[in-house]
Enzyme design. Structure first.
Site, PDB file in Angstrom:
ATOM      1  N   ASP A  13     -10.371   0.650  -6.038  1.00 37.99           N
ATOM      2  CA  ASP A  13     -10.748   1.613  -4.853  1.00 37.99           C
ATOM      3  C   ASP A  13      -9.754   1.970  -4.063  1.00 37.99           C
ATOM      4  O   ASP A  13      -9.815   2.349  -2.878  1.00 37.99           O
ATOM      5  CB  ASP A  13     -11.574   0.656  -3.935  1.00 37.99           C
ATOM      6  CG  ASP A  13     -13.074   0.138  -4.779  1.00 37.99           C
ATOM      7  OD1 ASP A  13     -13.646   0.866  -5.566  1.00 37.99           O
ATOM      8  OD2 ASP A  13     -13.337  -1.013  -4.671  1.00 37.99           O
ATOM      9  N   GLN A 223     -10.204  -0.558 -11.727  1.00 41.69           N
ATOM     10  CA  GLN A 223     -10.036  -1.672 -11.040  1.00 41.69           C
ATOM     11  C   GLN A 223      -8.722  -1.866 -10.343  1.00 41.69           C
ATOM     12  O   GLN A 223      -7.987  -0.642 -10.029  1.00 41.69           O
ATOM     13  CB  GLN A 223     -10.341  -3.043 -11.601  1.00 41.69           C
ATOM     14  CG  GLN A 223     -11.793  -2.973 -12.051  1.00 41.69           C
ATOM     15  CD  GLN A 223     -12.191  -2.406 -13.342  1.00 41.69           C
ATOM     16  OE1 GLN A 223     -11.391  -2.652 -14.305  1.00 41.69           O
ATOM     17  NE2 GLN A 223     -13.309  -2.100 -13.398  1.00 41.69           N
TER      18      GLN A 223
END
Length: 427
Positions: A13, A223
């Site tokens: 993120d 990820q």
């Protein structure tokens, strides 16, 4: 011409979608090499916002060929849904290539994922429930279903039967669930075959030929480093290798062809799901970071856990990935703090530790050692060069660069495509 790997240097993120999209106009191929639709990217183009879960971010760049590599696990329903959504918005998706060796997520994988997580209770990992882990488990156990199997009905039926023979025993006897009919799974998967067929290719051959021809190829990890199954905060990790080495196995390209490895760093730290997080905040500062940064998972919809920047993690990411550059994102979110803490080391059982401990127990008990850096109040979203930033913002960036062990070559000062300061070219 370069082959570049772009990956998350924290728990994911970090803003990889924006970074990939910015480079997408300058590269010929953008390749997802691991993960599945458990990874979400938000890309802002003009006044349009796109949420991508499985597709490479390069699909939004005209002239760029997006590739889903052999290391990705593909939910065919999600793939077709994302393609349909982009087509409805006028995005050309016809150049997409999908590896015939990529493994398919089936309905029984998502079922196993969800019931297992519920069964674990307080010991749950915090998966997205999208069948990622069980699909990778089948791949390693050599009972997986690959994209190419969709085009041989006999082989497909045999493989589904073999996979369900054991799984139905678990579902019925351990979880008290109804057995899954193999025939229905085969029928559903065959229903996707013709729709996906135009995209299926020998992507390893395509990518190696492209590099031999001097094309620019960008390998995009999902990820982040600390979620890598080998190098992350195990067992609170994903089921694949988002670190740089995963680009080679997940795309079928040798390591000698990789020229540059770019790590994406958020100016603070976030993570989704369970697991240790030394700099996590449970106070007003944590809530402010979450609110200002819009910290909600693109794929999961879960609020992200927020904390201050962790330089120990950044140094670790530099080491295990061989990072050559950093792209620092969301610097604008920190505007308004008088002082900004930065974790420079950990304290474990009374001792100062400069590097990430290999022991899960030690990491779980690690306490952050902070240094305070002066903040800034000026709006930085219009900054076009490093010198446009307030002096304290410049000092913050320089401190993070020194602490992290690799040069910061670009800085995100806002969510938009153009709200980026480029210090050194990645190409």
């Amino acid at each position: 011409m370069p082959a570049l790997v772009l990956l998350g240097a924290q728990w994911g993120d970090e803003g990889k979608g924006k970074a990939t999209d910015l480079l997408g106009g300058s590269v010929d191929y953008v390749v997802r090499y691991q993960g599945g639709n458990n990874a979400g990217h938000t890309v802002v183009v003009g006044d349009q916002k796109y949420a991508l879960h499985l597709l490479p971010s390069g699909i939004l760049s005209p002239g760029c060929t997006p590739v889903i590599g052999n290391g990705v696990v593909v939910d065919p329903a999600v793939l077709l849904s994302e393609l349909s959504g982009l087509n409805e918005r006028g995005v050309d998706t016809s150049k997409l290539l999908v590896s015939g060796n990529a493994h398919l997520i089936t309905p029984y994988h998502t079922t196993i994922d969800k019931v297992t997580e519920r069964f674990l209770g307080k010991r749950r990992i915090g998966t997205t429930g999208r069948g990622i882990g069980p699909t990778y488990a089948d791949k390693i156990n050599r009972v997986g279903i690959r994209v190419q199997d969709l085009y041989d009905e006999s082989i497909l039926a045999q493989k589904v039967d073999a996979a369900l023979d054991f799984k139905n025993q678990i579902l019925a006897k351990l979880y008290n669930r109804r057995a899954i009919e193999a025939g229905k799974i085969v029928e559903e998967l065959l229903g996707y075959a013709e729709q996906i067929k135009p995209y299926v290719a020998d992507t390893t051959l395509v990518l190696n030929n492209a590099l031999d021809e001097g094309k620019v190829v960008l390998f995009e990890g999902g990820q982040g480093t600390l979620l890598d199954v080998d190098h992350g905060t195990y067992p609170f990790v994903t089921s694949s290798n988002p670190t740089a080495g995963g680009a080679c196995t997940g795309a079928g390209v040798g390591p000698t062809k990789i020229n540059r490895v770019i790590g994406i760093l958020k100016a603070y730290t976030t993570r989704v799901g369970a697991g240790p997080f030394p700099t996590e905040l449970f106070d007003e500062d944590g809530e402010a970071l979450r609110r200002i940064g819009g910290e909600r998972g693109v794929t999961t919809g879960r609020d992200r856990r927020c904390g201050w920047f962790d330089a120990v993690i950044a140094r670790y990411a530099t080491r295990v990935n061989g990072l050559t550059d950093f792209f620092l994102t969301k610097l604008d979110v920190l505007t308004g703090w008088e002082q900004i803490p930065v974790c420079v080391a950990y304290e474990i059982e009374g001792k100062r530790v400069e590097e990430l401990p290999y022991s899960q127990t030690d990491f779980h008990h690690a306490k952050p050692v902070y240094e305070m850096l002066p903040g800034w109040s000026e709006d930085i979203t219009k900054a076009k060069s490093f010198s446009d930033l307030p002096k304290n913002a410049q000092g913050y960036v320089k401190a993070l660069e020194e602490l992290s062990g690799a040069p910061i070559s670009a800085i995100g000062v806002g969510p938009g495509r153009t709200e980026t300061i480029e210090i050194n070219s990645f190409l």
